[in-house]
Design an enzyme around this catalytic site. Structure first.
Site, PDB file in Angstrom:
ATOM      1  N   THR A  68      -5.675  -2.215   1.562  1.00 35.26           N
ATOM      2  CA  THR A  68      -4.873  -1.478   0.621  1.00 35.26           C
ATOM      3  C   THR A  68      -3.623  -1.677   1.042  1.00 35.26           C
ATOM      4  O   THR A  68      -3.259  -1.845   2.387  1.00 35.26           O
ATOM      5  CB  THR A  68      -5.587   0.179   0.396  1.00 35.26           C
ATOM      6  OG1 THR A  68      -5.211   0.573   1.789  1.00 35.26           O
ATOM      7  CG2 THR A  68      -6.778   0.470  -0.223  1.00 35.26           C
ATOM      8  N   PRO A  70      -1.069   0.278   1.666  1.00 34.46           N
ATOM      9  CA  PRO A  70      -0.331   1.380   2.633  1.00 34.46           C
ATOM     10  C   PRO A  70      -1.127   1.301   4.070  1.00 34.46           C
ATOM     11  O   PRO A  70      -0.312   0.977   5.055  1.00 34.46           O
ATOM     12  CB  PRO A  70      -0.581   2.607   2.143  1.00 34.46           C
ATOM     13  CG  PRO A  70      -1.161   2.777   0.771  1.00 34.46           C
ATOM     14  CD  PRO A  70      -1.603   1.393   0.548  1.00 34.46           C
ATOM     15  N   CYS A  71      -2.309   0.842   3.879  1.00 34.21           N
ATOM     16  CA  CYS A  71      -3.265   0.451   5.224  1.00 34.21           C
ATOM     17  C   CYS A  71      -2.750  -0.689   5.846  1.00 34.21           C
ATOM     18  O   CYS A  71      -2.583  -0.834   6.941  1.00 34.21           O
ATOM     19  CB  CYS A  71      -4.747   0.719   4.907  1.00 34.21           C
ATOM     20  SG  CYS A  71      -5.009   2.437   4.377  1.00 34.21           S
ATOM     21  N   SER A  72      -2.491  -1.759   4.826  1.00 34.38           N
ATOM     22  CA  SER A  72      -1.835  -3.032   5.477  1.00 34.38           C
ATOM     23  C   SER A  72      -0.489  -2.786   5.925  1.00 34.38           C
ATOM     24  O   SER A  72      -0.146  -3.930   6.560  1.00 34.38           O
ATOM     25  CB  SER A  72      -2.127  -4.006   4.379  1.00 34.38           C
ATOM     26  OG  SER A  72      -3.607  -4.262   4.126  1.00 34.38           O
TER      27      SER A  72
END
Length: 183
Positions: A68, A70-72
């Site tokens: 995703t 934000p997670c990346s």
């Protein structure tokens, strides 16, 4: 008629996921609590369950979903600043997602094509994050219950610090440089 049935089925699925997330979640972990080190997760081998290390001071970074946006953007800070965390006495860094090991392994390879000592952990049954009380219903966006965005710092199996983002779609207080600054 088919659209009515589809709507009912969709509503039932959303209710089931929300109920599952609330049933899975324990009380949210706090400093002084014990890490759920007996809960099994997976790292590189999807068929091999492991337990996480409770040796020394470790950081556990929870993310809602591999790949995703934000997670990346969240995980690379821990990869890039790994040596700075080590210099502050951190033994291991674990990035944990409620995904399967195929996904977390591919995500690690994408984010660190030259390798990294940061562990990317698949909590494929959400046992670890649920035991921490850090699971959320992410059904509308991600299709199922997922980890909240969090950081847990632990010394051995004792939790020292718990940081949870109010909005899991944003990276603020759990950003690597902010965590590094308070260690």
């Amino acid at each position: 008629m088919a659209s009515v049935i589809a709507s009912i089925a969709s509503g039932a699925a959303q209710t089931a996921h929300a109920s599952a997330a609330s049933l899975l979640a324990a009380r949210q972990a706090k400093p002084g609590d014990k890490l759920p080190v007996k809960e099994t997760v997976k790292e590189t081998d999807p068929s091999k369950a492991i337990t996480l290390s409770a040796t020394g001071r470790n950081i556990f970074v929870g993310v809602p979903g591999a790949f995703t946006p934000p997670c990346s953007s969240h995980a690379p800070g821990y990869i890039e600043q790994y040596e700075q965390f080590k210099a502050k006495g951190i033994n291991e860094i674990f990035i944990i997602a409620v995904n399967d090991a195929f996904v977390t392994s591919a995500w690690k390879a994408k984010l660190a094509p030259n390798g990294t000592p940061v562990h990317f952990i698949a909590d494929d049954q959400a046992l670890f994050v649920s035991a921490l009380g850090l699971i959320q219903d992410a059904t509308p966006l991600l299709g199922a219950p997922r980890a909240k965005r969090f950081v847990v710092v632990a010394d051995g199996d004792t939790i020292e610090t718990v940081i949870v983002e109010e909005d899991s779609s944003k990276v603020n207080s759990t950003e690597a440089s902010k965590v590094l600054a308070f260690l």
